[in-house]
Design a protein around this motif. Structure first.
Motif, PDB file in Angstrom:
ATOM      1  N   THR A 155      -3.012  -9.223  -8.388  1.00  0.00           N
ATOM      2  CA  THR A 155      -2.920  -8.406  -7.313  1.00  0.00           C
ATOM      3  C   THR A 155      -2.887  -7.161  -7.264  1.00  0.00           C
ATOM      4  O   THR A 155      -1.761  -6.872  -8.008  1.00  0.00           O
ATOM      5  CB  THR A 155      -2.301  -9.724  -5.977  1.00  0.00           C
ATOM      6  N   LEU A 157      -0.344  -4.244  -5.684  1.00  0.00           N
ATOM      7  CA  LEU A 157       0.108  -4.667  -4.521  1.00  0.00           C
ATOM      8  C   LEU A 157       1.045  -2.977  -3.771  1.00  0.00           C
ATOM      9  O   LEU A 157       1.392  -2.570  -5.032  1.00  0.00           O
ATOM     10  CB  LEU A 157       1.539  -5.709  -4.901  1.00  0.00           C
ATOM     11  N   TYR A 158       0.892  -2.797  -2.914  1.00  0.00           N
ATOM     12  CA  TYR A 158       1.130  -1.568  -2.629  1.00  0.00           C
ATOM     13  C   TYR A 158       2.363  -1.212  -1.923  1.00  0.00           C
ATOM     14  O   TYR A 158       2.195  -2.215  -0.441  1.00  0.00           O
ATOM     15  CB  TYR A 158       0.003  -0.020  -2.621  1.00  0.00           C
ATOM     16  N   ASN A 159       3.215  -0.254  -1.004  1.00  0.00           N
ATOM     17  CA  ASN A 159       4.101  -0.136  -0.120  1.00  0.00           C
ATOM     18  C   ASN A 159       3.441   0.491   1.129  1.00  0.00           C
ATOM     19  O   ASN A 159       2.443   1.432   0.728  1.00  0.00           O
ATOM     20  CB  ASN A 159       4.605   0.670  -0.285  1.00  0.00           C
ATOM     21  N   THR A 160       3.031   0.393   2.259  1.00  0.00           N
ATOM     22  CA  THR A 160       2.273   0.644   2.950  1.00  0.00           C
ATOM     23  C   THR A 160       2.566   2.165   3.946  1.00  0.00           C
ATOM     24  O   THR A 160       1.844   2.570   4.578  1.00  0.00           O
ATOM     25  CB  THR A 160       1.625  -0.118   4.128  1.00  0.00           C
ATOM     26  N   PRO A 258       0.822 -13.090  -5.719  1.00  0.00           N
ATOM     27  CA  PRO A 258       1.060 -13.273  -4.517  1.00  0.00           C
ATOM     28  C   PRO A 258       2.024 -13.566  -3.861  1.00  0.00           C
ATOM     29  O   PRO A 258       2.371 -13.287  -2.260  1.00  0.00           O
ATOM     30  CB  PRO A 258      -0.056 -14.168  -3.702  1.00  0.00           C
ATOM     31  N   GLN A 260       5.082 -12.383  -5.080  1.00  0.00           N
ATOM     32  CA  GLN A 260       6.172 -11.099  -4.618  1.00  0.00           C
ATOM     33  C   GLN A 260       5.879 -10.946  -3.112  1.00  0.00           C
ATOM     34  O   GLN A 260       6.547 -10.007  -2.285  1.00  0.00           O
ATOM     35  CB  GLN A 260       5.484 -10.100  -5.146  1.00  0.00           C
ATOM     36  N   THR A 261       4.168 -10.369  -2.698  1.00  0.00           N
ATOM     37  CA  THR A 261       3.673 -10.354  -1.364  1.00  0.00           C
ATOM     38  C   THR A 261       4.474 -10.836  -0.131  1.00  0.00           C
ATOM     39  O   THR A 261       5.061 -10.021   0.470  1.00  0.00           O
ATOM     40  CB  THR A 261       2.444 -10.453  -1.421  1.00  0.00           C
ATOM     41  N   GLN A 265       7.400  -9.888   2.415  1.00  0.00           N
ATOM     42  CA  GLN A 265       6.622  -9.794   3.157  1.00  0.00           C
ATOM     43  C   GLN A 265       7.663 -10.506   4.902  1.00  0.00           C
ATOM     44  O   GLN A 265       8.352  -9.882   5.306  1.00  0.00           O
ATOM     45  CB  GLN A 265       5.350 -10.354   3.758  1.00  0.00           C
ATOM     46  N   VAL A 271       5.095  -4.206   2.293  1.00  0.00           N
ATOM     47  CA  VAL A 271       3.895  -3.867   1.790  1.00  0.00           C
ATOM     48  C   VAL A 271       2.754  -4.705   1.671  1.00  0.00           C
ATOM     49  O   VAL A 271       2.671  -5.507   3.111  1.00  0.00           O
ATOM     50  CB  VAL A 271       4.301  -4.532   0.581  1.00  0.00           C
ATOM     51  N   LYS A 272       1.543  -4.927   1.740  1.00  0.00           N
ATOM     52  CA  LYS A 272       0.595  -4.736   0.984  1.00  0.00           C
ATOM     53  C   LYS A 272      -0.487  -5.375   0.037  1.00  0.00           C
ATOM     54  O   LYS A 272      -0.054  -4.580  -0.888  1.00  0.00           O
ATOM     55  CB  LYS A 272      -0.284  -4.353   2.410  1.00  0.00           C
ATOM     56  N   GLU A 273      -0.906  -6.922  -0.208  1.00  0.00           N
ATOM     57  CA  GLU A 273      -1.672  -6.487  -1.626  1.00  0.00           C
ATOM     58  C   GLU A 273      -3.743  -6.876  -0.874  1.00  0.00           C
ATOM     59  O   GLU A 273      -3.423  -7.352   0.011  1.00  0.00           O
ATOM     60  CB  GLU A 273      -2.204  -8.370  -1.887  1.00  0.00           C
TER      61      GLU A 273
END
Lengths: 387, 290
Positions: A155, A157-160, A258, A260-261, A265, A271-273
């Motif tokens: 995935t 993964l990013y910092n929203t 997923p 790590q997400t 969270q 964060v979101k993926e």
């Protein structure tokens, strides 16, 4: 005479004591094989991803079968292969099963460290999604070397809070917009991610399969990865490394799983993926060591973890997707909407867009000849990029 | 009793029996494994099955020493360079500290300093590395303090600078102790004699103290240099995108296709470097200060 008699008595008592268990042993030996299957050896040793035999579902297995689980956690695929090859290979007569991912499984098969598995002894196998019954990463020439257990996509993964607008595809980790705030795994199989990206952006290279690259295709991929290197903060080695880097803000975006997400969270990190398709993915297989000392317990475990309830439990604990679609309703019971969230209800076409990890070998699948680059070459190329 | 008398008559046997276990351990386990390492460096691995091919070849060394693709030379250079930098840093830090402990500090202060230097060794190496990761990372203690002082952030996390700091920290006790021992052994009369002859502070330091303490510094440098040279955990946890050490590449090659011959060939680099280093150190008299 009295003394002699006493000694006789003692000898007789000893003989009786020895004979009683002997009778029991000969009885179990003569019973049918089906009855023997139910009775394990009392012990099971696993090389596993951390939590792959989580107590939440393994405790019941130990109670039912009497097979006490001994865990050897491995943090990377390479650690798993190294453990299996220790002590003369084949698990060294110490380990029974290994939860190998697709980048390790073929290495174990061709290295002769694992033995064929009789899928008819695992009843739930016939319910598996077609993509996981005989996948290329654990089945060679129709011979099964393990039972698929779970899978997941790789995935983005990013910092929203920091990455705006939200990324839409893999191009984000090759562009300089977030220079110094990106991360990717420190794993030669990462070459396949770059190859998959080039398949779309540079069709002239003629990449047909991201795991089967010719010399020139590998060189082009290595070039892309070398350009990516200065954009990265670090290569992450363990899942926890990536989690830490996201938590303390050293990294804003990166390739992950997923797991790590879910962890981030859970810790209330913003964060979101996304799963940009096509993507690479991993699928894990419980593989039976060639010198497994407890094969009966090993089969009992493979039967147990492929049942729908346990598949659902493991999926929720680890943040991955079952291979048995019957787990769907159990997942929704454990966590509302999780079946759809983990893509267990997707149509068959979805799976063709996920290129599952497999060990690169010299024999190309898409063209005749063996001028594809093997895993040794991939490892050297990866050292060239990262070292 | 009989055995005792037997041994009494043949005294050499007693000595041999006492020395045999350590000699066997050294000869067989240590030298034997070194020999196996050296031999296997000349073999290769079948890429398909991952099995060893017992066929003599120099291919592994050709790849490592290749100038057209200097990946491994770069990694070896980085490893040796950082090990040297750490050794010099530790020597510079340890000398005044050792001098203060040996010649200036009262007994109680000396005891406190000893405990302070040795205390970190009581905690796990990994704990100390992770602690440094927390200190150096974004929003960690370092950036926080810099921010308080109105300075810009250091951005040290996951760089070779971070590795240099962490290595210098974790191996410092191994430098302080031999330097302290060497400084303590210098007779006070030498220093007095130097002063009597008109040698001022700096001249006494340069001509008397430093030369006499040098074996201690060299002995300490053997520890700091070899410990850094063989490390692979700090590069893994503290290093950035271009921070691999020889140890990391060895570790990766053992996991991958069990390419033990290539890993063995790489592992001969630190062995050779340390061999040269020890010969030089012996010339400088380091072994008398150990």
């Amino acid at each position: 005479m009295r003394r002699i008699r006493k000694i006789h008595l003692l000898v007789a008592a000893l003989l009786v004591a020895l004979a009683v268990p002997a009778v029991a042993i000969s009885r179990t030996d003569s019973s049918s094989s089906a009855a023997r299957i139910l009775k394990g050896e009392g012990s099971l040793t696993l090389i596993e991803w951390p939590y792959y035999s989580d107590k939440s579902f393994a405790a019941k297995f130990q109670k039912q079968t009497g097979c006490i689980i001994h865990r050897k956690d491995a943090g990377t695929s390479n650690e798993m292969v190294a453990l299996m090859r220790g002590g003369g290979g084949g698990g060294g007569g110490q380990y029974d099963l290994v939860s190998a991912s697709g980048d390790a499984s073929l290495r174990l098969i061709f290295g002769g460290d694992v033995q064929p598995v009789d899928v008819s002894k695992v009843p739930a196998w016939k319910d598996f999604l077609p993509a996981f019954k005989s996948p290329a990463h654990n089945t060679v020439k129709g011979v099964h070397y393990g039972i698929s257990v779970q899978w997941g996509p790789n995935t983005l993964l990013y910092n929203t809070a920091k990455v705006k607008p939200a990324p839409t595809g893999w191009a984000s980790i090759y562009s300089g917009k977030y220079k110094g705030k990106l991360t990717v795994p420190n794993n030669p199989i990462q070459i396949a991610d770059a190859a998959l990206y080039l398949m779309k952006t540079k069709p002239s290279l003629g990449i047909k399969d991201p795991y089967e690259l010719t010399k020139s295709q590998l060189d082009a991929t290595v070039n892309l990865l070398k350009q990516q290197k200065p954009l990265l903060k670090r290569y992450w080695n363990y899942a926890t490394d990536e989690i830490t880097s996201f938590k303390n803000g050293d990294v804003w975006m990166g390739a992950g799983w997923p797991y790590q997400t879910l962890q981030l969270q859970g810790a209330k990190a913003p964060v979101k993926e996304i799963v940009p398709l096509p993507t690479t993915g991993w699928a894990d297989t419980w593989m039976l060591a060639k010198k497994a000392p407890h094969p009966i317990c090993a089969y009992l475990w493979m039967q147990y973890v492929s049942t729908p309830q346990v598949q659902a439990q493991q999926a929720i604990v680890f943040g991955e997707t079952p291979v048995n679609p019957k787990a769907c309703s159990y997942m929704n019971k454990l966590q509302k909407g999780s079946c759809a969230q983990y893509h267990l209800n997707e149509p068959a076409s979805y799976y063709s867009k996920i290129k599952f990890w497999k060990t690169p070998v010299a024999q190309c699948g898409w063209k005749s000849g063996s001028d594809c680059m093997d895993y040794n070459a991939w490892q050297r190329a990866w050292t060239q990029v990262t070292g | 009793m009989r055995a005792g008398a037997f041994l009494w008559r043949r005294r050499w046997l007693k000595g041999a029996a006492l020395l045999a276990p350590p000699l066997l351990a050294f000869g067989v386990v240590y030298l034997g494994s070194l020999a196996v390492l050296l031999i296997s460096a000349f073999w290769t691995v079948d890429a398909f099955t991952g099995k060893l091919v017992h066929h003599w070849t120099l291919d592994n060394f050709r790849v490592i020493l290749s100038v057209s693709d200097p990946t491994y030379l770069r990694i070896a250079g980085r490893t040796i360079g950082i090990a040297a930098a750490v050794t010099i840093t530790d020597a510079i830090l340890a000398f005044p500290l050792g001098y203060f402990m040996a010649r200036v500090a009262p007994r109680q202060v000396r005891a406190i300093l000893f405990v302070a230097i040795l205390l970190p060794l009581w905690s796990s190496y990994l704990v100390r590395i992770y602690a440094w990761q927390t200190i150096l990372s974004g929003g960690g203690a370092l950036d926080w303090s810099l921010g308080r002082a109105g300075l810009p952030r250091a951005h040290l996390a996951y760089t070779n600078w971070a590795m240099w700091i962490v290595f210098s920290y974790v191996w410092l006790p191994f430098m302080v102790l031999p330097v302290y021992a060497a400084l303590e052994r210098i007779p006070h009369s030498y220093i007095e004699a130097s002063r009597d002859l008109g040698g001022r502070g700096f001249r006494t330091l340069r001509t008397i103290i430093v030369p006499l303490a040098l074996p201690g510094v060299i002995a300490g440098s053997i520890f700091t240099f070899s410990l850094t040279l063989g490390d692979f955990i700090t590069p893994l946890l503290i290093g950035g995108t271009g921070s691999s050490f020889i140890g990391n590449v060895v570790y990766e090659n053992i996991g991958i296709n069990a390419n033990i011959p290539f890993a063995a060939a790489l592992a001969t680099i630190p062995v050779a470097v340390m061999g040269v280093y020890l010969v030089v150190a012996r010339r400088l008299g380091a072994f008398e200060a150990l």
